[in-house]
Design a protein around this motif. Structure first.
Motif, PDB file in Angstrom:
ATOM      1  N   LYS A   2     118.105  36.038 -12.967  1.00 44.79           N
ATOM      2  CA  LYS A   2     118.356  36.520 -11.620  1.00 44.79           C
ATOM      3  C   LYS A   2     117.584  35.685 -10.600  1.00 44.79           C
ATOM      4  O   LYS A   2     118.105  35.363  -9.531  1.00 44.79           O
ATOM      5  N   THR A   5     119.377  32.431 -10.023  1.00 45.16           N
ATOM      6  CA  THR A   5     120.570  32.626  -9.203  1.00 45.16           C
ATOM      7  C   THR A   5     120.191  32.734  -7.729  1.00 45.16           C
ATOM      8  O   THR A   5     120.844  32.127  -6.869  1.00 45.16           O
ATOM      9  N   VAL A   6     119.137  33.465  -7.437  1.00 44.40           N
ATOM     10  CA  VAL A   6     118.687  33.599  -6.049  1.00 44.40           C
ATOM     11  C   VAL A   6     118.217  32.245  -5.520  1.00 44.40           C
ATOM     12  O   VAL A   6     118.556  31.858  -4.397  1.00 44.40           O
ATOM     13  N   LEU A   8     119.098  29.189  -6.530  1.00 38.27           N
ATOM     14  CA  LEU A   8     120.244  28.303  -6.329  1.00 38.27           C
ATOM     15  C   LEU A   8     121.078  28.724  -5.121  1.00 38.27           C
ATOM     16  O   LEU A   8     121.587  27.881  -4.383  1.00 38.27           O
ATOM     17  N   SER A   9     121.204  30.019  -4.908  1.00 43.00           N
ATOM     18  CA  SER A   9     121.945  30.496  -3.742  1.00 43.00           C
ATOM     19  C   SER A   9     121.256  30.076  -2.451  1.00 43.00           C
ATOM     20  O   SER A   9     121.909  29.622  -1.503  1.00 43.00           O
ATOM     21  N   LEU A  10     119.929  30.230  -2.397  1.00 45.81           N
ATOM     22  CA  LEU A  10     119.191  29.809  -1.214  1.00 45.81           C
ATOM     23  C   LEU A  10     119.267  28.297  -1.008  1.00 45.81           C
ATOM     24  O   LEU A  10     119.376  27.818   0.122  1.00 45.81           O
ATOM     25  N   THR A  11     119.226  27.549  -2.099  1.00 50.64           N
ATOM     26  CA  THR A  11     119.326  26.098  -2.009  1.00 50.64           C
ATOM     27  C   THR A  11     120.678  25.680  -1.449  1.00 50.64           C
ATOM     28  O   THR A  11     120.755  24.833  -0.549  1.00 50.64           O
ATOM     29  N   LEU A  12     121.740  26.272  -1.959  1.00 48.64           N
ATOM     30  CA  LEU A  12     123.076  25.942  -1.462  1.00 48.64           C
ATOM     31  C   LEU A  12     123.245  26.362  -0.003  1.00 48.64           C
ATOM     32  O   LEU A  12     123.869  25.655   0.786  1.00 48.64           O
ATOM     33  N   PHE A  13     122.671  27.499   0.370  1.00 48.99           N
ATOM     34  CA  PHE A  13     122.734  27.940   1.762  1.00 48.99           C
ATOM     35  C   PHE A  13     122.027  26.946   2.672  1.00 48.99           C
ATOM     36  O   PHE A  13     122.539  26.587   3.735  1.00 48.99           O
ATOM     37  N   CYS A  14     120.843  26.483   2.259  1.00 50.41           N
ATOM     38  CA  CYS A  14     120.095  25.520   3.067  1.00 50.41           C
ATOM     39  C   CYS A  14     120.830  24.188   3.177  1.00 50.41           C
ATOM     40  O   CYS A  14     120.848  23.565   4.237  1.00 50.41           O
TER      41      CYS A  14
END
Length: 106
Positions: A2, A5-6, A8-14
């Motif tokens: 988990k 996943t968080v 990687l999600s923050l990385t993609l958002f940035c």
């Protein structure tokens, strides 16, 4: 998993945010190509000095992020220091540090 996943999600958002900011900055700079920064000749050092120029968009993003995180981290510091200081002293004491050099006096 988990946490990954968080992260990687923050990385993609940035990355998406930085891409959008770069695209917006590139579109706006097309009009400003003819405008040059204020340049002065410095007689003392015998060189040309740029006094004012445009700030790069990523530097602006970095400054905004620093301002946004400054206050929350400053508020957390009094809470985390009493917890982390004993742990750091236990696991990384002065004698265990590689840069701590004890001088032998003769």
């Amino acid at each position: 998993m988990k946490t990954l996943t968080v992260f990687l999600s923050l990385t993609l958002f940035c990355i998406a945010l930085a891409t959008g900011v770069q695209a917006a900055g590139a579109a706006g700079q097309a009009d400003k190509i003819g405008k040059v920064a204020v340049v002065n000749y410095n007689a003392k050092y015998k060189c040309v000095m740029v006094c004012k120029g445009q700030k790069p968009i990523l530097e602006t993003l970095e400054d905004g992020l620093a301002y946004a995180l400054d206050l929350p981290l400053a508020l957390l510091s009094p809470i985390t220091c009493p917890i982390m200081t004993p742990l750091l002293e236990k696991f990384d004491s002065d004698a265990d540090r590689t840069y701590a050099v004890k001088r032998i006096r003769k």
